[in-house]
Design a protein around this motif. Structure first.
Motif, PDB file in Angstrom:
ATOM      1  N   ASP A 102       0.825  -1.198   0.000  1.00 14.56           N
ATOM      2  CA  ASP A 102       0.000   0.000   0.000  1.00 14.56           C
ATOM      3  C   ASP A 102       0.865   1.256   0.000  1.00 14.56           C
ATOM      4  O   ASP A 102       1.744   1.432   0.856  1.00 14.56           O
ATOM      5  CB  ASP A 102      -0.924  -0.013   1.218  1.00 14.56           C
ATOM      6  N   ASP A 103       0.620   2.147  -0.961  1.00 14.78           N
ATOM      7  CA  ASP A 103       1.423   3.369  -1.081  1.00 14.78           C
ATOM      8  C   ASP A 103       1.254   4.280   0.117  1.00 14.78           C
ATOM      9  O   ASP A 103       2.205   4.977   0.516  1.00 14.78           O
ATOM     10  CB  ASP A 103       1.046   4.119  -2.356  1.00 14.78           C
ATOM     11  N   ILE A 104       0.067   4.322   0.697  1.00 16.92           N
ATOM     12  CA  ILE A 104      -0.169   5.196   1.839  1.00 16.92           C
ATOM     13  C   ILE A 104       0.679   4.761   3.018  1.00 16.92           C
ATOM     14  O   ILE A 104       1.354   5.584   3.672  1.00 16.92           O
ATOM     15  CB  ILE A 104      -1.665   5.203   2.221  1.00 16.92           C
ATOM     16  N   GLN A 105       0.717   3.455   3.306  1.00 21.07           N
ATOM     17  CA  GLN A 105       1.519   2.958   4.425  1.00 21.07           C
ATOM     18  C   GLN A 105       3.013   3.135   4.152  1.00 21.07           C
ATOM     19  O   GLN A 105       3.778   3.465   5.059  1.00 21.07           O
ATOM     20  CB  GLN A 105       1.192   1.481   4.687  1.00 21.07           C
ATOM     21  N   LEU A 117      10.286   8.674  -0.240  1.00 11.57           N
ATOM     22  CA  LEU A 117       9.518   7.473  -0.572  1.00 11.57           C
ATOM     23  C   LEU A 117      10.174   6.681  -1.694  1.00 11.57           C
ATOM     24  O   LEU A 117      10.266   5.449  -1.624  1.00 11.57           O
ATOM     25  CB  LEU A 117       8.093   7.861  -0.973  1.00 11.57           C
ATOM     26  N   ASP A 118      10.659   7.378  -2.724  1.00  8.79           N
ATOM     27  CA  ASP A 118      11.286   6.673  -3.843  1.00  8.79           C
ATOM     28  C   ASP A 118      12.526   5.910  -3.396  1.00  8.79           C
ATOM     29  O   ASP A 118      12.768   4.763  -3.832  1.00  8.79           O
ATOM     30  CB  ASP A 118      11.648   7.661  -4.956  1.00  8.79           C
ATOM     31  N   ALA A 119      13.318   6.540  -2.538  1.00  4.99           N
ATOM     32  CA  ALA A 119      14.525   5.871  -2.049  1.00  4.99           C
ATOM     33  C   ALA A 119      14.180   4.648  -1.210  1.00  4.99           C
ATOM     34  O   ALA A 119      14.823   3.601  -1.316  1.00  4.99           O
ATOM     35  CB  ALA A 119      15.366   6.852  -1.240  1.00  4.99           C
ATOM     36  N   LEU A 120      13.151   4.767  -0.372  1.00  6.26           N
ATOM     37  CA  LEU A 120      12.728   3.631   0.446  1.00  6.26           C
ATOM     38  C   LEU A 120      12.220   2.499  -0.426  1.00  6.26           C
ATOM     39  O   LEU A 120      12.575   1.329  -0.221  1.00  6.26           O
ATOM     40  CB  LEU A 120      11.649   4.074   1.430  1.00  6.26           C
ATOM     41  N   ASN A 121      11.390   2.816  -1.428  1.00  7.88           N
ATOM     42  CA  ASN A 121      10.862   1.778  -2.321  1.00  7.88           C
ATOM     43  C   ASN A 121      11.985   1.092  -3.090  1.00  7.88           C
ATOM     44  O   ASN A 121      11.948  -0.123  -3.322  1.00  7.88           O
ATOM     45  CB  ASN A 121       9.862   2.392  -3.304  1.00  7.88           C
ATOM     46  N   GLU A 122      12.982   1.864  -3.465  1.00 10.92           N
ATOM     47  CA  GLU A 122      14.118   1.284  -4.201  1.00 10.92           C
ATOM     48  C   GLU A 122      14.883   0.291  -3.326  1.00 10.92           C
ATOM     49  O   GLU A 122      15.265  -0.787  -3.789  1.00 10.92           O
ATOM     50  CB  GLU A 122      15.039   2.408  -4.669  1.00 10.92           C
ATOM     51  N   ARG A 123      15.083   0.640  -2.070  1.00 14.32           N
ATOM     52  CA  ARG A 123      15.783  -0.270  -1.161  1.00 14.32           C
ATOM     53  C   ARG A 123      14.957  -1.521  -0.892  1.00 14.32           C
ATOM     54  O   ARG A 123      15.488  -2.630  -0.840  1.00 14.32           O
ATOM     55  CB  ARG A 123      16.093   0.442   0.159  1.00 14.32           C
ATOM     56  N   ILE A 124      13.660  -1.359  -0.706  1.00 18.80           N
ATOM     57  CA  ILE A 124      12.806  -2.521  -0.462  1.00 18.80           C
ATOM     58  C   ILE A 124      12.844  -3.467  -1.658  1.00 18.80           C
ATOM     59  O   ILE A 124      12.914  -4.692  -1.502  1.00 18.80           O
ATOM     60  CB  ILE A 124      11.360  -2.067  -0.167  1.00 18.80           C
ATOM     61  N   ALA A 125      12.820  -2.898  -2.875  1.00 17.30           N
ATOM     62  CA  ALA A 125      12.881  -3.730  -4.079  1.00 17.30           C
ATOM     63  C   ALA A 125      14.212  -4.462  -4.173  1.00 17.30           C
ATOM     64  O   ALA A 125      14.283  -5.618  -4.612  1.00 17.30           O
ATOM     65  CB  ALA A 125      12.655  -2.857  -5.314  1.00 17.30           C
ATOM     66  N   ARG A 126      15.285  -3.787  -3.731  1.00 16.13           N
ATOM     67  CA  ARG A 126      16.611  -4.406  -3.798  1.00 16.13           C
ATOM     68  C   ARG A 126      16.730  -5.602  -2.847  1.00 16.13           C
ATOM     69  O   ARG A 126      17.462  -6.550  -3.111  1.00 16.13           O
ATOM     70  CB  ARG A 126      17.663  -3.351  -3.474  1.00 16.13           C
ATOM     71  N   ARG A 151       2.390   0.770  13.478  1.00 16.30           N
ATOM     72  CA  ARG A 151       1.972  -0.641  13.399  1.00 16.30           C
ATOM     73  C   ARG A 151       1.954  -1.148  11.950  1.00 16.30           C
ATOM     74  O   ARG A 151       1.010  -1.809  11.507  1.00 16.30           O
ATOM     75  CB  ARG A 151       0.603  -0.837  14.048  1.00 16.30           C
ATOM     76  N   ILE A 152       3.004  -0.825  11.248  1.00 12.19           N
ATOM     77  CA  ILE A 152       3.134  -1.293   9.864  1.00 12.19           C
ATOM     78  C   ILE A 152       3.685  -2.715   9.872  1.00 12.19           C
ATOM     79  O   ILE A 152       4.726  -2.974  10.494  1.00 12.19           O
ATOM     80  CB  ILE A 152       4.044  -0.355   9.063  1.00 12.19           C
ATOM     81  N   PRO A 153       3.021  -3.672   9.231  1.00 10.32           N
ATOM     82  CA  PRO A 153       3.502  -5.057   9.218  1.00 10.32           C
ATOM     83  C   PRO A 153       4.920  -5.153   8.662  1.00 10.32           C
ATOM     84  O   PRO A 153       5.289  -4.447   7.724  1.00 10.32           O
ATOM     85  CB  PRO A 153       2.497  -5.768   8.295  1.00 10.32           C
ATOM     86  N   GLY A 154       5.709  -6.033   9.267  1.00 12.80           N
ATOM     87  CA  GLY A 154       7.062  -6.277   8.784  1.00 12.80           C
ATOM     88  C   GLY A 154       8.121  -5.383   9.381  1.00 12.80           C
ATOM     89  O   GLY A 154       9.319  -5.572   9.117  1.00 12.80           O
TER      90      GLY A 154
END
Length: 571
Positions: A102-105, A117-126, A151-154
């Motif tokens: 979810d983009d909001i979370q 946000l872009d940097a975080l998404n890039e790291r998660i994808a990596r 309380r974000i899962p993970g």
């Protein structure tokens, strides 16, 4: 009547079951029964006879052994003032496979972490194929809790410690630093890593399949905190020494500088300041030049500050009368095709006059009178050319040339401080022998329970005479007059030495030095000051280093509550 009867057609009956069909049926039923029996037997075996297997499989999915970080020991000064402490922090990590799409979370998480946000998404994808990634390390507990409250899962937390240095750049090179895992990397943090680190603990916990803590089950091993380290350093003197050194380096547009102050009675290091320095609490843009503890690691030719020690060696032979007079005219001499010079022609000088005028000609002529290499032998007895024994990583031994086919010029050069290399700490330690009637005290970075006996390396009478000569060096009208401390008698020696590089001596690049002992009547401190490559109006030790000694020693003597011993001007 049915339609079949009316038509005259007799209906066909099903044929009887063939004998082979019944046999197949029985076989199949037997196999099914046998399979059920085997399955039931396996269930009984697992639950009754091999229960530990199922228990182990379940535990492997729910039970974990967590590491409890050990609190790193504190480093304090001699009065218990903290110099290095560990504060609790929180590291946030995540299982990328459990993080919501979810983009909001994701945006809420990025904002709470202070990331794009872009940097975080890039790291998660990596890290998408892995089960662990750091979100942010060593956060304050308050900031970390704000993230966890989402309380974000993970997203998970881990307790850690972060090193903090209250004195900042003032003690940076001596203490060193720890890395992000709180392990010593430089200085005393590295030297005493096993002692300071402690032993981590272990606990058994129950976690769900997402790695979230459900319940603490048992403490397997208590964390053992690291030991505390008490330094010989006096934080008051360290601040004052660093302040004066930094001001002098700036005033003289110098490359750097060193101040080392030893307790004349114990050899303990009361202050050790270096320039340039750095802030260990914020290493962004760190200049590697600031990492070195120059007082212990760097060596250099000391120059004229060696003359009192060389003269002590000569006096001990008994071949040098106290009333010796040396003619230094015309102010220069040639030895082995090398020209040795004084600043000017001083004419005839007594032994005290040679030290006061810092005559290279006078020292050279005295050295060449002797048949034995007593000067380098005395240097070694004073701890030069050997490890100081502090345990500091990378401490230098310096060097003294071996007495193999020495030329007369080399013999002479050693008497006025050229041809050898020493560190500032070694030099200060050597001068404790002059301050203690011939007993040299090994330097100590740690606070001592009692003063060491030391080693008698100079005849007591000779040491007292040299101290008296050095007392005359620091008088109004002398080149060392700027080292005078109001209210106290000071024994000292200036030095100015040319810097070297791979091609030999540099043009117009010098180091200015001063070594001082105070007060003369009952020595309490031995201090070495070195200013590296001053580019101001002057580069002489008496002009750039002596004033630093005056301010540092004056403040130190008052802070240590040492009674004044200045002579009555009317006496």
């Amino acid at each position: 009547m049915s339609d079949a009867s009316r038509s005259g057609v007799t209906p066909r009956r099903p044929p009887p079951m063939a004998p082979m069909g019944k046999a197949r049926y029985r076989v199949m039923m037997t196999l099914v029964a046998l399979g059920l029996a085997l399955l039931a037997g396996r269930i009984v075996d697992l639950h009754v006879f091999d229960r530990s297997f199922l228990q182990g499989q379940g535990d492997a999915r729910t039970l974990r052994t967590d590491t409890i970080p050990a609190h790193r020991g504190m480093i304090t000064d001699r009065h218990g003032e903290p110099l290095a402490i560990s504060t609790p922090v929180v590291t946030l990590w995540a299982n990328p496979q459990d993080l919501p799409e979810d983009d909001i979370q994701r945006l809420m998480l990025a904002n709470a972490l202070g990331q794009e946000l872009d940097a975080l998404n890039e790291r998660i994808a990596r890290y998408a194929e892995r089960e662990f990634m750091y979100l942010q390390r060593r956060m304050t507990p308050e900031a970390a809790q704000q993230v966890l409250d989402l309380r974000i899962p993970g997203v998970h937390a881990r307790e850690e410690y972060k090193r903090y240095y209250p004195a900042g750049e003032v003690t940076a090179q001596l203490l060193g630093v720890t890395n992000i895992d709180d392990q010593g990397q430089e200085g005393l943090e590295l030297a005493y890593q096993p002692y300071l680190a402690g032993v981590p603990g272990k606990r058994r916990v129950l976690k769900d399949r997402r790695g979230r803590l459900v319940r603490d089950l048992a403490m397997l091993q208590e964390a053992q905190p690291g030991g505390d380290l008490t330094l010989a350093l006096d934080q008051r003197l360290q601040y004052m020494a660093y302040r004066e050194l930094k001001a002098a380096v700036t005033e003289n547009d110098a490359d750097g500088g060193i101040v080392v102050m030893l307790d004349a009675r114990s050899g303990e290091v009361l202050a050790m300041a270096n320039q340039p320095s750095y802030n260990p609490n914020n290493r962004a843009g760190l200049d590697p030049q600031g990492l070195r503890n120059r007082a212990i690691v760097d060596v250099y030719e000391p120059g004229s500050v060696m003359k009192p020690l060389a003269m002590a060696a000569m006096l001990e032979t008994g071949d040098l009368p106290l009333d010796t007079v040396v003619d230094t005219s015309p102010g220069w001499m040639v030895i082995d095709r090398f020209t040795i010079k004084d600043i000017r022609n001083y004419g005839k000088l007594t032994l005290a006059g040679i030290l006061e005028k810092s005559s290279n000609i006078g020292m050279s002529k005295l050295a060449l009178r002797l048949d034995d290499p007593v000067v380098p032998a005395k240097y070694r007895a004073l701890g030069l050319g050997q490890s100081p024994g502090t345990g500091f990583p990378g401490e230098s031994t310096g060097s003294i040339p071996a007495p193999v086919r020495w030329s007369s010029s080399q013999w002479a050069a050693l008497s006025y401080g050229y041809g050898l290399s020493v560190s500032a700490l070694q030099l200060a330690s050597a001068y404790t022998a002059i301050a203690n009637e011939g007993r040299r005290l090994p330097p100590s970075l740690l606070k001592l329970g009692q003063s060491p006996a030391g080693e008698q390396v100079i005849d007591p009478d000779v040491a007292r005479r040299i101290l008296g000569m050095m007392d005359q060096v620091v008088e109004p009208g002398t080149g060392a007059r700027r080292a005078l401390v109001p209210g106290y008698r000071v024994a000292g020696k200036t030095g100015t030495v040319r810097k070297t590089d791979a091609g030999g001596y540099q043009e117009k690049a010098y180091r200015g030095l001063f070594v001082g002992i105070a007060p003369v009547s009952n020595p309490r401190i031995v201090t070495v000051v070195m200013i590296d490559h001053p580019r101001g109006d002057s580069y002489y030790g008496g002009a750039v280093a002596a004033p630093v000694f005056s301010r540092v020693a004056g403040n130190a003597l008052r802070l240590l509550d040492v009674p004044p011993d200045a002579r009555d001007p009317e006496s």
